[in-house]
Design a protein around this motif. Structure first.
Motif, PDB file in Angstrom:
ATOM      1  N   TYR A 293       0.851  -1.189   0.000  1.00  0.00           N
ATOM      2  CA  TYR A 293       0.000   0.000   0.000  1.00  0.00           C
ATOM      3  C   TYR A 293       0.887   1.239   0.000  1.00  0.00           C
ATOM      4  CZ  TYR A 293      -4.161  -2.792   1.045  1.00  0.00           C
ATOM      5  OH  TYR A 293      -5.185  -3.693   0.989  1.00  0.00           O
ATOM      6  N   SER A 294       0.367   2.326  -0.560  1.00  0.00           N
ATOM      7  CA  SER A 294       1.149   3.558  -0.657  1.00  0.00           C
ATOM      8  C   SER A 294       1.051   4.417   0.594  1.00  0.00           C
ATOM      9  CB  SER A 294       0.691   4.373  -1.871  1.00  0.00           C
ATOM     10  OG  SER A 294       0.820   3.634  -3.051  1.00  0.00           O
ATOM     11  N   TYR A 295       0.134   4.105   1.509  1.00  0.00           N
ATOM     12  CA  TYR A 295      -0.060   4.932   2.695  1.00  0.00           C
ATOM     13  C   TYR A 295      -0.294   4.010   3.877  1.00  0.00           C
ATOM     14  CZ  TYR A 295      -1.815   8.851   5.515  1.00  0.00           C
ATOM     15  OH  TYR A 295      -1.991   9.806   6.486  1.00  0.00           O
ATOM     16  N   ASP A 296       0.410   4.254   4.981  1.00  0.00           N
ATOM     17  CA  ASP A 296       0.355   3.314   6.098  1.00  0.00           C
ATOM     18  C   ASP A 296      -1.033   3.244   6.738  1.00  0.00           C
ATOM     19  OD1 ASP A 296       0.496   5.883   6.970  1.00  0.00           O
ATOM     20  OD2 ASP A 296       1.885   5.517   8.612  1.00  0.00           O
TER      21      ASP A 296
ATOM     22  N   SER B 138       2.637  -2.370  12.581  1.00  0.00           N
ATOM     23  CA  SER B 138       3.166  -1.112  12.042  1.00  0.00           C
ATOM     24  C   SER B 138       4.346  -0.589  12.858  1.00  0.00           C
ATOM     25  CB  SER B 138       2.054  -0.054  12.005  1.00  0.00           C
ATOM     26  OG  SER B 138       1.003  -0.457  11.167  1.00  0.00           O
TER      27      SER B 138
ATOM     28  N   THR C 209      -3.636   1.008   5.046  1.00  0.00           N
ATOM     29  CA  THR C 209      -3.426  -0.441   5.027  1.00  0.00           C
ATOM     30  C   THR C 209      -4.447  -1.179   5.895  1.00  0.00           C
ATOM     31  OG1 THR C 209      -1.070  -0.083   4.618  1.00  0.00           O
ATOM     32  CG2 THR C 209      -1.737  -2.266   5.372  1.00  0.00           C
TER      33      THR C 209
ATOM     34  N   ASP D  84      -1.620  -6.018  13.811  1.00  0.00           N
ATOM     35  CA  ASP D  84      -1.024  -4.857  13.157  1.00  0.00           C
ATOM     36  C   ASP D  84       0.408  -4.692  13.678  1.00  0.00           C
ATOM     37  OD1 ASP D  84      -0.314  -2.476  12.040  1.00  0.00           O
ATOM     38  OD2 ASP D  84      -1.922  -1.285  12.915  1.00  0.00           O
TER      39      ASP D  84
END
Length: 351
Positions: free
Chosen positions: A213-216, A327, A219, A325
Motif C-alpha cells: 500500500y502507498s499509505y500506512d 506497524s 493499510t 497490526d
C-alpha cells in the motif's frame, strides 16, 4: 313612624325578589345556550354537517386554491448589469483578507486597538509567536531557538529517513520513474518496483505473498474490510489505533471490545460470544459467521506489547482468526526485525 316601619319590612322582600329574578334570567340564558350546543342543536358540529354547511367551507377552500393557481409566479426584477467602469471600481476597492495577522505578539498598535478596512475599531488579537524549528523533522533531535530538544513528533524510530543509502536509492528512483503529485498504484498502475518490493517483503516475513500500500493508515482501513464483512464478528482490543478503528467501521461487522491487554476480559468476551452462538436467534452469533480477534503487536497509543502467545492459544480454542497490526513492531522487535510475531517465537502462519 308607621311608614318607616313599613319600608323596613318591605326592603328584604324586594331584595329577595330581585335575586330570584336574576337567577331565573341566568337559568334562561344557560338553557338557551345548552339547547344550541347540545346534540341536535344549531351550534353542534353534527347539525353543521346535516345542514350541508361543510360544502360552504369546501367551496371557499376551492376558491382560494383556484386563486393561487391563476396568479402569476413571482419573478424578481432584473437588475441592470454593471458597466465596465463600475466593475473596475469594485475591483479596485476590493481587498483580500490577509493570510497572516497584521499585528503579532509584542507589536502593540496605538491605544492597543486595530482598525480594519471598514474603518471600524476592534480589540487587538495577540498571537503567540510561532517557534522556529531548525533541522529535519525526522531527526531524533531538533533545535528551537537556542535549545536542543528531543523530537517526539516523528515516528522515524530507526532513523531510516536520514539514511544516506536510502536517500541515494530515492534519487535513482526519481531519475528513472520521475515525480508526480501522488503515487498510488490505482492512479499510475503497478510497475516493476512494486512487484519487486512485494516479493522481497514476502520473502522477509516468510509468507506466500505480500500486498503493498502507498499509505500506512490506508493499510488496515483497507485490509480489514477485505476479510471482514457485514455479519462477521470482530473482537478487538480497546486500545487499538485510529487506523484500525477506521477499518472496523468500514467492515460493517459486529465489533466487541475487551479491556486493553486484559486476557481475563478477553476470555469473558469470548465466552459470551460462545453462549450467544449456542442460543442462536436473530441477536445471536450464527455458527457460519467468520470471527476475528484484532490486536496490535506494539500498541501505538500505549507503547506496550500484546501477549501474542496467550492470544494465539485463545483464538485456537474458540476458533477465531487473528489479525495483528505490526506497524510499530516491524523493524524494531525480533532478532531479524520481523516484529512481535518473531519476538515471541511464533510463525507467521498463526496470524
Amino acid at each position: 313612624r308607621r311608614d318607616e316601619t313599613r319600608r323596613d319590612r318591605m326592603a328584604p322582600s324586594s331584595l329577595s325578589l330581585c335575586w330570584e329574578g336574576s337567577q331565573n334570567q341566568l337559568k334562561k340564558i344557560l338553557g338557551e345556550f345548552w339547547s344550541n350546543v347540545r346534540p341536535g342543536g344549531r351550534l353542534h358540529p353534527a347539525w353543521f354537517f346535516e345542514a350541508k354547511g361543510h360544502l360552504l367551507v369546501e367551496l371557499l377552500l376551492f376558491a382560494v386554491i383556484l386563486f393561487l393557481l391563476t396568479r402569476k409566479s413571482f419573478k424578481p426584477s432584473k437588475q441592470k448589469p454593471l458597466t465596465k467602469k463600475e466593475q473596475e471600481e469594485l475591483i479596485e476597492e476590493w481587498l483580500p483578507e490577509p493570510l497572516v495577522p497584521e499585528v503579532y505578539a509584542g507589536q502593540a498598535p496605538e491605544n492597543g486597538r486595530l482598525r480594519n478596512r471598514r474603518n471600524k475599531t476592534k480589540l487587538q488579537q495577540r498571537y503567540a509567536p510561532a517557534p522556529v524549528v531548525k533541522g529535519k523533522a525526522c531527526t531524533p533531535f531538533v533545535q528551537i531557538g537556542n535549545k536542543k530538544v528531543m523530537n517526539l513528533v516523528s515516528t522515524n524510530f530507526l532513523n531510516l529517513a536520514s539514511s544516506e543509502r536510502i536517500e541515494a536509492s530515492c534519487e535513482r528512483a526519481l531519475n528513472k520513474y520521475g515525480c508526480g503529485s501522488c503515487g498510488p498504484r490505482g492512479f499510475y498502475g503497478t510497475i516493476d518496483v512494486h512487484l519487486e518490493l512485494e516479493k522481497r517483503v514476502a520473502s522477509f516475513l516468510g509468507t506466500e505473498e505480500a500486498i503493498l500500500y502507498s499509505y500506512d493508515i490506508s493499510t488496515p482501513a483497507s485490509a480489514i474490510p477485505a476479510f471482514c464483512k457485514s455479519g462477521d464478528l470482530i473482537v478487538a482490543d480497546a486500545g487499538i489505533s485510529y487506523a484500525i478503528q477506521s477499518g472496523l467501521t468500514l467492515s460493517r461487522s459486529t465489533v466487541k471490545y475487551f479491556e486493553h491487554n486484559n486476557l481475563k476480559d478477553l476470555v469473558a468476551v469470548l465466552d459470551a460470544v460462545e453462549e450467544e452462538s449456542k442460543k442462536g436467534g436473530k441477536k445471536g452469533v450464527g455458527k457460519f459467521e467468520r470471527r476475528f480477534v484484532v490486536v496490535e503487536g506494539l500498541y501505538a497509543n500505549y507503547g506496550d506489547l500484546a501477549p501474542l502467545p496467550d492470544i494465539v492459544k485463545l483464538k485456537d480454542k474458540y476458533q477465531f482468526r487473528l489479525i495483528v497490526d505490526e506497524s510499530f513492531a516491524l523493524g524494531v522487535l525480533g532478532a531479524g526485525g520481523r516484529g512481535s510475531v518473531e519476538h515471541f517465537g511464533l510463525s507467521c502462519g498463526v496470524v
